[in-house]
Motif scaffolding. Sequence first.
Motif, mmCIF file in Angstrom:
data_model
loop_
_atom_site.group_PDB
_atom_site.id
_atom_site.type_symbol
_atom_site.label_atom_id
_atom_site.label_comp_id
_atom_site.label_asym_id
_atom_site.label_seq_id
_atom_site.Cartn_x
_atom_site.Cartn_y
_atom_site.Cartn_z
ATOM 1 N N GLU A 36 0.896 -1.078 -0.150
ATOM 2 C CA GLU A 36 0.130 0.136 0.020
ATOM 3 C C GLU A 36 0.702 1.216 0.001
ATOM 4 O O GLU A 36 0.482 2.267 -0.669
ATOM 5 C CB GLU A 36 -1.041 0.103 1.387
ATOM 6 N N ASN A 40 0.581 4.092 -2.853
ATOM 7 C CA ASN A 40 0.521 5.524 -2.747
ATOM 8 C C ASN A 40 1.297 6.603 -2.819
ATOM 9 O O ASN A 40 1.222 7.550 -3.564
ATOM 10 C CB ASN A 40 -0.228 5.747 -1.229
ATOM 11 N N LEU A 82 -2.481 -6.121 -2.786
ATOM 12 C CA LEU A 82 -3.250 -5.235 -2.008
ATOM 13 C C LEU A 82 -4.685 -5.962 -1.942
ATOM 14 O O LEU A 82 -5.334 -5.585 -0.815
ATOM 15 C CB LEU A 82 -3.543 -4.117 -3.311
ATOM 16 N N VAL A 87 -6.811 -3.717 0.951
ATOM 17 C CA VAL A 87 -7.004 -2.380 0.681
ATOM 18 C C VAL A 87 -8.068 -2.084 -0.544
ATOM 19 O O VAL A 87 -8.231 -2.654 -1.522
ATOM 20 C CB VAL A 87 -5.379 -2.034 0.101
#
Length: 214
Positions: A36, A40, A82, A87
């Motif tokens: 994650e 990001n 993910l 996520v």
Amino acid sequence: MPPDTLTAIFQAVVDGNTRGVVEGIDRALDHGIDAEVILNQALIGAMGEVGRLFEEGEYFVPEMLVAARAMQAGLSRLRPLLVAQGVQPLGKIVLGTVKGDLHDIGKNLVGMMLEGAGFQVIDLGTDVAPEKFIAALEEHKPDILGMSALLTTTMSNMKLTLDALKQTNWRDRVRVIVGGAPVTEAFAQQIGADGYAPDASRAVTLVKRLLQIA
């Protein structure tokens, strides 16, 4: 762990270096960086930079496409991790080029930029009839429906799709955005769409605004 691992992935996306992105992600994962965090800070961050470069006239559509493809290669590498971590995407978007229109470069770029911004994208392809859009809404229950047209002769099918949505319970449940070379803000308002974006970078901004994502 080298402190510049995420920076290297970021730069590889901006440069459109697919191999560099995938190798960088593998290196980051080997060093224990969370998937994650890579998503990001490296991928989403880089596509934000690509959008900025485009809006400032330093990048054009070819550079955006190459960067988006590099980002997608990285996303494919991260996606299973993910999902395993639970996520969640920022939102879900169904995209398609309207009935009678086979053009897809712009739509594809919008889809890749949205994926790069953290959204889940369901791409219906080209020549999408109103009933196919509605079936996709029933199946996927997205937050946004995006329609594209490159021909002035097919723009009217955006309105036909919106009219079809009004015959269902979907018009009040999904935000509708439109785009494509001949499409304008005035046309979008005329047919009752919720938003219009002149290019892929601003499509991301529009979607975030409609979904009230900072």
